[in-house]
Design a protein around this motif. Structure first.
Motif, mmCIF file in Angstrom:
data_model
loop_
_atom_site.group_PDB
_atom_site.id
_atom_site.type_symbol
_atom_site.label_atom_id
_atom_site.label_comp_id
_atom_site.label_asym_id
_atom_site.label_seq_id
_atom_site.Cartn_x
_atom_site.Cartn_y
_atom_site.Cartn_z
ATOM 1 N N VAL A 115 0.845 -1.202 0.000
ATOM 2 C CA VAL A 115 0.000 0.000 0.000
ATOM 3 C C VAL A 115 0.880 1.252 0.000
ATOM 4 C CG1 VAL A 115 -1.528 1.391 1.464
ATOM 5 C CG2 VAL A 115 -2.085 -0.988 1.006
ATOM 6 N N GLU A 158 -5.953 -0.077 -2.210
ATOM 7 C CA GLU A 158 -6.499 -1.423 -2.004
ATOM 8 C C GLU A 158 -7.298 -1.883 -3.225
ATOM 9 O OE1 GLU A 158 -8.620 -1.436 1.686
ATOM 10 O OE2 GLU A 158 -6.784 -1.236 2.878
ATOM 11 N N LEU A 217 -4.899 -2.971 -5.792
ATOM 12 C CA LEU A 217 -4.250 -4.239 -5.401
ATOM 13 C C LEU A 217 -5.227 -5.404 -5.571
ATOM 14 C CD1 LEU A 217 -2.215 -2.937 -2.340
ATOM 15 C CD2 LEU A 217 -1.238 -3.912 -4.431
ATOM 16 N N SER A 263 -5.247 -8.960 -2.665
ATOM 17 C CA SER A 263 -6.115 -8.524 -1.554
ATOM 18 C C SER A 263 -5.562 -8.918 -0.192
ATOM 19 C CB SER A 263 -7.504 -9.134 -1.708
ATOM 20 O OG SER A 263 -7.991 -8.827 -2.967
ATOM 21 N N TYR A 272 -1.885 -6.443 1.349
ATOM 22 C CA TYR A 272 -1.780 -4.978 1.400
ATOM 23 C C TYR A 272 -0.573 -4.502 2.199
ATOM 24 C CZ TYR A 272 -6.843 -4.954 0.196
ATOM 25 O OH TYR A 272 -8.062 -5.126 -0.382
#
Ligand SMILES: Nc1ncnc2c1ncn2[C@@H]1O[C@H](COP(=O)(O)OP(=O)(O)OP(=O)(O)O)[C@@H](O)[C@H]1O
Length: 265
Positions: A115, A134, A137, A143, A146
């Motif tokens: 992140v 997020e 991603l 998922s 992160y």
């Protein structure tokens, strides 16, 4: 209306480009020449090269090692200046063109999580939220990762973060320089499939560089062949997607591409 490229580097991996209006994502390469000065003298990589790329299309530049593929891509992305000629982009109605750059190795900051590596390119973006990182991603199947650091990810996952970071600035154009060449074939194949799904969903213009003819045919609407300082062939790939690399029609197109590729002296 077309507009000349101006790069403002946001990070090593993304290049912001502004100017122009309409048909966002089209690229016009005009009379590009690149000459490098070295201790041994000058080297002309290519000369007077011109081509156009349709907005939303997936175009791949192939060529032998040293033919100038990365040099071309880096001029398009604004990392390198041409010796002569120019690159023009068609911008959005707001007059902007944004360009995301994906490198052969993802160049993540090792002390930042997934992140945070995305957050990093949004330092000047007041609309950035963690949710945005997020969301991107999630798009590449990360998922559950992160807050992992790059050292805690596989090579394929790291490259997914690199792709995500470039996409997260919502570029009209994505330039990708051999992004899968450091990965094992199974991982590379899944990333190719994911890339095509993302491209079909988001409608970005993609300018992709590879020396792998099969990869080029699997991915592209069109293949430009670079050699001896010029684009010596421009091949449309009219196969339906998703493409089966083992199908008879794929192998026929591949053989045609190989024949055309070897036509260069
Ligand atoms: N900064 C530079 N200074 C001098 N010469 C350079 C520079 N960058 C590239 N070159 C030369 O330009 C030519 C084209 O290099 P480039 O990296 O664009 O080729 P490429 O087709 O991407 O090769 P590869 O597939 O091996 O990555 C090479 O001969 C290279 O040595």
């Amino acid at each position: 209306m077309a507009s000349e490229v101006r790069q403002s580097e946001q990070t090593d991996d993304t290049a912001g480009v502004t100017h122009g209006t309409s048909a966002a994502g089209a690229i016009h390469v005009r009379n590009l020449t690149k000459v490098f000065d070295t201790d041994e003298g000058t080297e002309t990589v290519f000369e007077d090269v011109s081509f156009d790329i349709e907005p939303g299309s997936f175009v791949t530049l192939i060529g032998r090692s040293g033919s100038g593929k990365s040099t071309m891509l880096n001029i398009i992305s604004g990392v390198l200046e041409p010796t002569e000629g120019r690159v023009e982009f068609e911008a959005t109605q707001d007059g902007d063109v944004t360009l995301g750059h994906v490198f052969q190795s993802p160049r993540l900051l090792p002390w930042n999580t997934c992140v945070e590596n995305i957050e990093y390119v949004h330092e000047a973006n007041p609309d950035y939220t963690r949710e945005l990182a997020e969301e991107y991603l999630d798009l590449v199947g990360l998922s559950n990762h992160y807050d992992k650091y790059p050292s805690q990810l596989s090579g394929g996952q790291r490259q997914r973060v690199g792709i995500t970071r470039a996409l997260s600035i919502d570029p009209e154009i994505l330039v990708m320089d051999e992004p899968f060449s450091n990965l094992d074939e199974i991982t590379a194949e899944s990333l190719r499939e994911e890339l095509i799904e993302i491209w079909q969903k988001l409608g970005k213009t993609v300018f992709f560089v590879t020396h792998d003819i099969t990869e080029a045919i699997e991915l592209s609407d069109r293949i430009l062949m670079l050699g001896n300082g010029e684009i010596f062939d421009d091949m449309s790939i009219d196969l339906d997607r998703p493409r089966d690399v083992d199908s008879e029609e794929f192998l026929k197109v591949r053989q045609d591409a190989i024949n055309r590729f070897h036509a260069i002296k």
